[in-house]
Design a protein around this motif. Structure first.
Motif, PDB file in Angstrom:
ATOM      1  N   UNK A  23      17.976 -11.820  22.562  1.00  0.00           N
ATOM      2  CA  UNK A  23      17.359 -12.494  21.412  1.00  0.00           C
ATOM      3  C   UNK A  23      15.997 -13.091  21.746  1.00  0.00           C
ATOM      4  N   UNK A  24      15.328 -13.598  20.730  1.00  0.00           N
ATOM      5  CA  UNK A  24      14.049 -14.291  20.885  1.00  0.00           C
ATOM      6  C   UNK A  24      14.310 -15.613  21.615  1.00  0.00           C
ATOM      7  N   UNK A  25      13.875 -15.695  22.864  1.00  0.00           N
ATOM      8  CA  UNK A  25      14.143 -16.882  23.682  1.00  0.00           C
ATOM      9  C   UNK A  25      13.455 -18.127  23.130  1.00  0.00           C
ATOM     10  N   UNK A  26      12.323 -17.954  22.469  1.00  0.00           N
ATOM     11  CA  UNK A  26      11.619 -19.101  21.901  1.00  0.00           C
ATOM     12  C   UNK A  26      12.420 -19.665  20.730  1.00  0.00           C
ATOM     13  N   UNK A  27      12.906 -18.781  19.862  1.00  0.00           N
ATOM     14  CA  UNK A  27      13.663 -19.208  18.682  1.00  0.00           C
ATOM     15  C   UNK A  27      14.929 -19.960  19.065  1.00  0.00           C
ATOM     16  N   UNK A  28      15.615 -19.503  20.113  1.00  0.00           N
ATOM     17  CA  UNK A  28      16.873 -20.155  20.505  1.00  0.00           C
ATOM     18  C   UNK A  28      16.653 -21.310  21.479  1.00  0.00           C
ATOM     19  N   UNK A  29      15.386 -21.638  21.764  1.00  0.00           N
ATOM     20  CA  UNK A  29      15.072 -22.821  22.561  1.00  0.00           C
ATOM     21  C   UNK A  29      15.164 -22.668  24.063  1.00  0.00           C
ATOM     22  N   UNK A  30      15.157 -21.425  24.561  1.00  0.00           N
ATOM     23  CA  UNK A  30      15.245 -21.217  26.008  1.00  0.00           C
ATOM     24  C   UNK A  30      13.896 -20.868  26.634  1.00  0.00           C
ATOM     25  N   UNK A  31      12.836 -20.867  25.817  1.00  0.00           N
ATOM     26  CA  UNK A  31      11.489 -20.619  26.323  1.00  0.00           C
ATOM     27  C   UNK A  31      10.493 -21.389  25.465  1.00  0.00           C
ATOM     28  N   UNK A  32       9.428 -21.872  26.111  1.00  0.00           N
ATOM     29  CA  UNK A  32       8.412 -22.635  25.380  1.00  0.00           C
ATOM     30  C   UNK A  32       7.549 -21.727  24.523  1.00  0.00           C
ATOM     31  N   UNK A  33       7.210 -20.549  25.037  1.00  0.00           N
ATOM     32  CA  UNK A  33       6.408 -19.579  24.301  1.00  0.00           C
ATOM     33  C   UNK A  33       6.592 -18.211  24.928  1.00  0.00           C
ATOM     34  N   UNK A  34       6.155 -17.178  24.214  1.00  0.00           N
ATOM     35  CA  UNK A  34       6.259 -15.833  24.747  1.00  0.00           C
ATOM     36  C   UNK A  34       5.344 -15.660  25.960  1.00  0.00           C
ATOM     37  N   UNK A  35       4.149 -16.215  25.883  1.00  0.00           N
ATOM     38  CA  UNK A  35       3.166 -16.052  26.963  1.00  0.00           C
ATOM     39  C   UNK A  35       3.498 -16.884  28.190  1.00  0.00           C
ATOM     40  N   UNK A  36       4.055 -18.077  27.966  1.00  0.00           N
ATOM     41  CA  UNK A  36       4.389 -18.979  29.070  1.00  0.00           C
ATOM     42  C   UNK A  36       5.795 -19.543  28.826  1.00  0.00           C
ATOM     43  N   UNK A  37       6.827 -18.841  29.278  1.00  0.00           N
ATOM     44  CA  UNK A  37       8.213 -19.264  29.010  1.00  0.00           C
ATOM     45  C   UNK A  37       8.508 -20.691  29.452  1.00  0.00           C
ATOM     46  N   UNK A  38       7.953 -21.101  30.585  1.00  0.00           N
ATOM     47  CA  UNK A  38       8.068 -22.496  31.001  1.00  0.00           C
ATOM     48  C   UNK A  38       9.342 -22.890  31.715  1.00  0.00           C
ATOM     49  N   UNK A  39      10.316 -22.009  31.810  1.00  0.00           N
ATOM     50  CA  UNK A  39      11.562 -22.343  32.507  1.00  0.00           C
ATOM     51  C   UNK A  39      11.877 -21.331  33.589  1.00  0.00           C
ATOM     52  N   UNK A  40      13.148 -21.071  33.783  1.00  0.00           N
ATOM     53  CA  UNK A  40      13.538 -20.108  34.816  1.00  0.00           C
ATOM     54  C   UNK A  40      13.888 -18.738  34.236  1.00  0.00           C
ATOM     55  N   UNK A  46      10.603  -4.306  36.609  1.00  0.00           N
ATOM     56  CA  UNK A  46       9.248  -4.820  36.817  1.00  0.00           C
ATOM     57  C   UNK A  46       9.267  -6.345  36.951  1.00  0.00           C
ATOM     58  N   UNK A  47      10.079  -7.009  36.134  1.00  0.00           N
ATOM     59  CA  UNK A  47      10.187  -8.469  36.194  1.00  0.00           C
ATOM     60  C   UNK A  47      10.804  -8.901  37.526  1.00  0.00           C
ATOM     61  N   UNK A  48      11.843  -8.205  37.946  1.00  0.00           N
ATOM     62  CA  UNK A  48      12.496  -8.522  39.210  1.00  0.00           C
ATOM     63  C   UNK A  48      11.517  -8.345  40.361  1.00  0.00           C
ATOM     64  N   UNK A  49      10.754  -7.263  40.325  1.00  0.00           N
ATOM     65  CA  UNK A  49       9.761  -6.986  41.365  1.00  0.00           C
ATOM     66  C   UNK A  49       8.752  -8.125  41.474  1.00  0.00           C
ATOM     67  N   UNK A  50       8.266  -8.599  40.344  1.00  0.00           N
ATOM     68  CA  UNK A  50       7.282  -9.692  40.351  1.00  0.00           C
ATOM     69  C   UNK A  50       7.871 -10.960  40.960  1.00  0.00           C
ATOM     70  N   UNK A  91       5.868 -18.410  34.317  1.00  0.00           N
ATOM     71  CA  UNK A  91       4.537 -17.916  33.974  1.00  0.00           C
ATOM     72  C   UNK A  91       4.502 -16.410  33.731  1.00  0.00           C
ATOM     73  N   UNK A  92       5.669 -15.768  33.744  1.00  0.00           N
ATOM     74  CA  UNK A  92       5.714 -14.324  33.470  1.00  0.00           C
ATOM     75  C   UNK A  92       5.975 -14.133  31.976  1.00  0.00           C
ATOM     76  N   UNK A  93       5.028 -13.578  31.223  1.00  0.00           N
ATOM     77  CA  UNK A  93       5.196 -13.444  29.770  1.00  0.00           C
ATOM     78  C   UNK A  93       6.432 -12.634  29.383  1.00  0.00           C
ATOM     79  N   UNK A  94       7.082 -13.090  28.324  1.00  0.00           N
ATOM     80  CA  UNK A  94       8.203 -12.346  27.744  1.00  0.00           C
ATOM     81  C   UNK A  94       7.612 -11.171  26.964  1.00  0.00           C
ATOM     82  N   UNK A  95       8.211 -10.010  27.088  1.00  0.00           N
ATOM     83  CA  UNK A  95       7.676  -8.813  26.447  1.00  0.00           C
ATOM     84  C   UNK A  95       8.583  -8.332  25.317  1.00  0.00           C
TER      85      UNK A  95
END
Length: 296
Positions: free
Chosen positions: A89-106, A245-249, A258-262
């Motif tokens: 789901x949209x992590x921002x909508x459900x409150x698990x990320x601050x924004x798509x560009x900068x999730x802000x959490x883990x 790709x996310x795991x690699x980073x 700081x890894x943008x949600x895609x």
């Protein structure tokens, strides 16, 4: 050797192999320079919290999961271990990320247009069978995204002059009860939502579609497995592969905060000619031209 915890609702399938292939393409080979601890809930979401805690206790470096129940189980199990959502789901909508560009959490990863795709399937159904007026919407009972899905679909249905019939079934559950519920509600068409239970339990979906005997539109993977007339949506196999790709980073030191949600940019259309023939439905040439895959 880095340890990756892979937590998934369904049993091991081809999508898992795609994820491992994505890792190997980036130089991470299971058993050589990484170790993957795999846990699946066998289709029972209630098992996910315990399995997430089990993986966290193994001192893993990255936790990888998918679907709404999977990401909630991961979130409740750890706020420290970097977590990658393969699809959900949209992590921002459900409150698990601050924004798509900068999730802000883990947590970072990939989301997709779940509610919008359900509405798009209504439009496809209208093109497939213009006389359709009463449409069943197959949903998994208890899915927290059901209300949002129906709200988006109602807007589309109003423009298409369609009436929606929400049908919630228990998964896992009694197939006979589900068939009875579907059979007691006459409809002209059926839209199958992207609940993970329907993607992984295609035999159940096929039985429901056969019971309804109306044109149906679902996820591409569901149609490809013979459980719907048409499929439209994201390519889940490609999303599993790209999750590497996310795991690699992260393994190379990047902070998930700081890894943008895609979101996916490519969508797939599948037509099942075998089902079309069984229903006596003629596929419009305009839809055949758009198809990425035609199942004979």
């Amino acid at each position: 050797m880095p340890r990756i915890g892979l937590l998934l609702p369904p049993p091991r399938n081809l999508e898992v192999d795609s994820f491992l292939k994505g890792l190997s393409d980036l130089g991470w080979v299971n058993g050589a320079n990484i170790h993957v601890e795999y846990r699946d809930a066998g289709g029972d979401d209630a098992r996910l919290p315990a399995l997430a805690n089990e993986l966290v206790a193994l001192d893993i470096d990255v936790l990888v999961t998918a679907t709404f129940p999977g990401i909630l189980a991961a979130h409740n199990a750890t706020a420290k271990i970097p977590t990658v959502m393969i699809v959900g789901p949209d992590l921002v909508t459900i409150g698990l990320a601050a924004s798509m560009a900068h999730p802000g959490g883990n947590i970072t990863g990939q989301t997709f247009f779940l509610t919008e795709l359900a509405a798009k399937r209504l439009e496809i159904l209208a093109g497939l069978a213009p006389s359709t007026r009463r449409v069943g919407v197959l949903m998994q009972r208890g899915n927290p995204l059901n209300n949002a899905t129906m709200s988006t679909m109602r807007n589309a249905a109003q423009a298409l002059k369609m009436e929606l019939l929400p049908i919630e079934v228990d998964v896992p559950g009694d197939l006979e009860s589900a068939l009875s519920l579907v059979g007691s509600n006459p409809m002209d068409g059926l839209v199958i939502t992207d609940a993970n239970a329907f993607v992984t339990n295609t035999s159940m979906v096929a039985a429901i579609v056969d019971k309804c005997r109306v044109p149906s539109v679902a996820a591409p993977i569901v149609a490809a497995r013979g459980a719907a007339l048409m499929g439209y949506g994201v390519d889940f196999t490609a999303m599993f592969r790209h999750a590497a790709v996310f795991v690699d980073k992260i393994l190379k030191g990047a902070n998930p905060a700081e890894i943008p949600i895609e979101q996916p940019t490519q969508f797939k259309t599948v037509i099942n000619h075998k089902t079309a023939k069984a229903l006596g439905v003629e596929i419009p040439p305009s839809l055949l031209v758009r198809a990425d895959d035609v199942i004979e």
